[in-house]
Write a protein that holds these residues in place. Sequence first.
Motif, mmCIF file in Angstrom:
data_model
loop_
_atom_site.group_PDB
_atom_site.id
_atom_site.type_symbol
_atom_site.label_atom_id
_atom_site.label_comp_id
_atom_site.label_asym_id
_atom_site.label_seq_id
_atom_site.Cartn_x
_atom_site.Cartn_y
_atom_site.Cartn_z
ATOM 1 N N TRP A 68 20.961 22.830 38.970
ATOM 2 C CA TRP A 68 19.898 23.312 39.852
ATOM 3 C C TRP A 68 19.355 22.210 40.774
ATOM 4 C CZ3 TRP A 68 19.027 28.157 41.062
ATOM 5 C CH2 TRP A 68 19.528 29.144 40.210
ATOM 6 N N VAL A 69 20.272 21.376 41.276
ATOM 7 C CA VAL A 69 19.834 20.302 42.181
ATOM 8 C C VAL A 69 19.332 20.849 43.518
ATOM 9 C CG1 VAL A 69 21.235 18.506 41.104
ATOM 10 C CG2 VAL A 69 22.171 19.792 43.015
ATOM 11 N N SER A 70 19.620 22.115 43.815
ATOM 12 C CA SER A 70 19.084 22.734 45.031
ATOM 13 C C SER A 70 17.561 22.840 44.970
ATOM 14 C CB SER A 70 19.692 24.125 45.246
ATOM 15 O OG SER A 70 19.361 24.990 44.172
ATOM 16 N N GLU A 71 16.985 22.737 43.769
ATOM 17 C CA GLU A 71 15.540 22.828 43.600
ATOM 18 C C GLU A 71 14.902 21.506 43.182
ATOM 19 O OE1 GLU A 71 14.518 26.208 41.150
ATOM 20 O OE2 GLU A 71 15.607 27.580 42.454
ATOM 21 N N LYS A 72 15.677 20.417 43.201
ATOM 22 C CA LYS A 72 15.118 19.130 42.766
ATOM 23 C C LYS A 72 14.040 18.663 43.727
ATOM 24 C CE LYS A 72 18.043 15.608 44.903
ATOM 25 N NZ LYS A 72 16.991 14.985 45.673
ATOM 26 N N MET A 73 13.147 17.856 43.225
ATOM 27 C CA MET A 73 12.093 17.287 44.061
ATOM 28 C C MET A 73 12.728 16.287 45.024
ATOM 29 S SD MET A 73 9.108 17.030 41.203
ATOM 30 C CE MET A 73 7.717 17.013 42.324
ATOM 31 N N GLY A 74 12.234 16.276 46.249
ATOM 32 C CA GLY A 74 12.850 15.488 47.305
ATOM 33 C C GLY A 74 12.950 14.001 47.037
ATOM 34 N N TRP A 75 12.022 13.445 46.297
ATOM 35 C CA TRP A 75 12.036 12.006 46.049
ATOM 36 C C TRP A 75 12.917 11.607 44.863
ATOM 37 C CZ3 TRP A 75 10.218 11.298 41.206
ATOM 38 C CH2 TRP A 75 9.311 12.228 40.702
ATOM 39 N N VAL A 76 13.469 12.587 44.136
ATOM 40 C CA VAL A 76 14.382 12.274 43.033
ATOM 41 C C VAL A 76 15.721 11.869 43.626
ATOM 42 C CG1 VAL A 76 15.669 13.221 41.068
ATOM 43 C CG2 VAL A 76 13.247 13.790 41.369
ATOM 44 N N LYS A 77 16.201 10.685 43.255
ATOM 45 C CA LYS A 77 17.477 10.157 43.732
ATOM 46 C C LYS A 77 18.414 9.960 42.547
ATOM 47 C CE LYS A 77 15.685 9.719 47.823
ATOM 48 N NZ LYS A 77 15.592 10.947 48.538
ATOM 49 N N PHE A 78 19.688 10.237 42.764
ATOM 50 C CA PHE A 78 20.689 10.076 41.714
ATOM 51 C C PHE A 78 21.496 8.810 41.951
ATOM 52 C CE2 PHE A 78 20.525 14.829 42.250
ATOM 53 C CZ PHE A 78 19.794 15.075 41.101
ATOM 54 N N ASP A 79 21.656 8.014 40.906
ATOM 55 C CA ASP A 79 22.568 6.872 40.979
ATOM 56 C C ASP A 79 23.393 6.783 39.702
ATOM 57 O OD1 ASP A 79 20.739 5.921 39.139
ATOM 58 O OD2 ASP A 79 20.335 4.059 40.184
ATOM 59 N N ASP A 80 23.507 7.921 38.995
ATOM 60 C CA ASP A 80 24.203 7.929 37.709
ATOM 61 C C ASP A 80 25.639 8.432 37.800
ATOM 62 O OD1 ASP A 80 23.814 10.667 38.089
ATOM 63 O OD2 ASP A 80 22.234 10.808 36.579
ATOM 64 N N ALA A 81 26.090 8.870 38.966
ATOM 65 C CA ALA A 81 27.452 9.351 39.206
ATOM 66 C C ALA A 81 27.811 10.589 38.381
ATOM 67 C CB ALA A 81 28.471 8.234 38.977
ATOM 68 N N LEU A 82 26.820 11.284 37.827
ATOM 69 C CA LEU A 82 27.095 12.511 37.082
ATOM 70 C C LEU A 82 27.353 13.656 38.053
ATOM 71 C CD1 LEU A 82 24.353 12.385 34.292
ATOM 72 C CD2 LEU A 82 26.769 11.746 34.116
ATOM 73 N N PRO A 83 28.157 14.638 37.650
ATOM 74 C CA PRO A 83 28.359 15.816 38.499
ATOM 75 C C PRO A 83 27.027 16.508 38.781
ATOM 76 C CG PRO A 83 29.930 15.813 36.677
ATOM 77 C CD PRO A 83 28.938 14.705 36.412
ATOM 78 N N GLN A 84 26.947 17.084 39.981
ATOM 79 C CA GLN A 84 25.735 17.784 40.405
ATOM 80 C C GLN A 84 26.105 19.202 40.854
ATOM 81 O OE1 GLN A 84 23.765 15.522 43.505
ATOM 82 N NE2 GLN A 84 24.387 13.604 42.564
ATOM 83 N N TYR A 85 25.335 20.170 40.394
ATOM 84 C CA TYR A 85 25.579 21.573 40.721
ATOM 85 C C TYR A 85 24.354 22.160 41.388
ATOM 86 C CZ TYR A 85 29.487 20.742 37.623
ATOM 87 O OH TYR A 85 30.609 20.212 37.054
ATOM 88 N N PRO A 86 24.536 22.855 42.530
ATOM 89 C CA PRO A 86 23.395 23.418 43.244
ATOM 90 C C PRO A 86 22.573 24.379 42.370
ATOM 91 C CG PRO A 86 25.375 23.601 44.568
ATOM 92 C CD PRO A 86 25.802 23.116 43.217
ATOM 93 N N GLU A 87 23.273 25.121 41.514
ATOM 94 C CA GLU A 87 22.599 26.028 40.578
ATOM 95 C C GLU A 87 23.133 25.696 39.199
ATOM 96 O OE1 GLU A 87 23.018 29.990 42.131
ATOM 97 O OE2 GLU A 87 21.701 29.547 43.828
ATOM 98 N N GLY A 88 23.507 26.732 38.433
ATOM 99 C CA GLY A 88 24.078 26.474 37.115
ATOM 100 C C GLY A 88 25.538 26.037 37.249
ATOM 101 N N ILE A 89 26.156 25.771 36.115
ATOM 102 C CA ILE A 89 27.569 25.382 36.103
ATOM 103 C C ILE A 89 28.405 26.577 36.558
ATOM 104 C CG2 ILE A 89 29.468 24.642 34.610
ATOM 105 C CD1 ILE A 89 27.350 22.508 34.975
ATOM 106 N N PRO A 90 29.322 26.374 37.521
ATOM 107 C CA PRO A 90 30.160 27.488 37.963
ATOM 108 C C PRO A 90 31.017 28.031 36.816
ATOM 109 C CG PRO A 90 30.399 25.575 39.406
ATOM 110 C CD PRO A 90 29.591 25.148 38.228
ATOM 111 N N SER A 91 31.184 29.344 36.806
ATOM 112 C CA SER A 91 32.006 29.974 35.750
ATOM 113 C C SER A 91 33.480 29.774 36.011
ATOM 114 C CB SER A 91 31.732 31.465 35.691
ATOM 115 O OG SER A 91 30.369 31.686 35.462
#
Length: 130
Positions: free
Chosen positions: A107-130
């Motif tokens: 659900w990264v489509s709803e993340k707070m704007g100031w949250v930044k990722f530097d962990d190289a983990l996969p990111q999904y706009p919503e849930g995990i695709p089926s």
Amino acid sequence: MIREGGCLCGAVRFKVEGEPINVRICHCRNCQKAMGSPFFARAAFDQRALTIEGETARFPTSERIDRVFCTRCGTRLFSWRRDGSVAGVALAAFDDRHAFAPTEHIWVSEKMGWVKFDDALPQYPEGIPS
């Protein structure tokens, strides 16, 4: 393997047996509001693997999920699927807070704007695709 944890005041304790189904960081708006935090980092387990001692309360945050918290100190501990299948256990509530590491962001489509990722983990706009 059995891992234990509990709330801030110690009135609620839990044990979970086995390995998690998944370990994710959820950025959806419901998790933000329910946790009072930018996201909910949790390990999902079969509800039958979880034993809880102490008084908890539930609050429905969607048609499928209840949030479970300590009635004494208010610590938010679990997301609980109403169908009896899965419980999401807050990673920080484990006695060993380093027991599990997240493997993806959802659900990264709803993340707070100031949250930044530097962990190289996969990111999904919503849930995990089926």
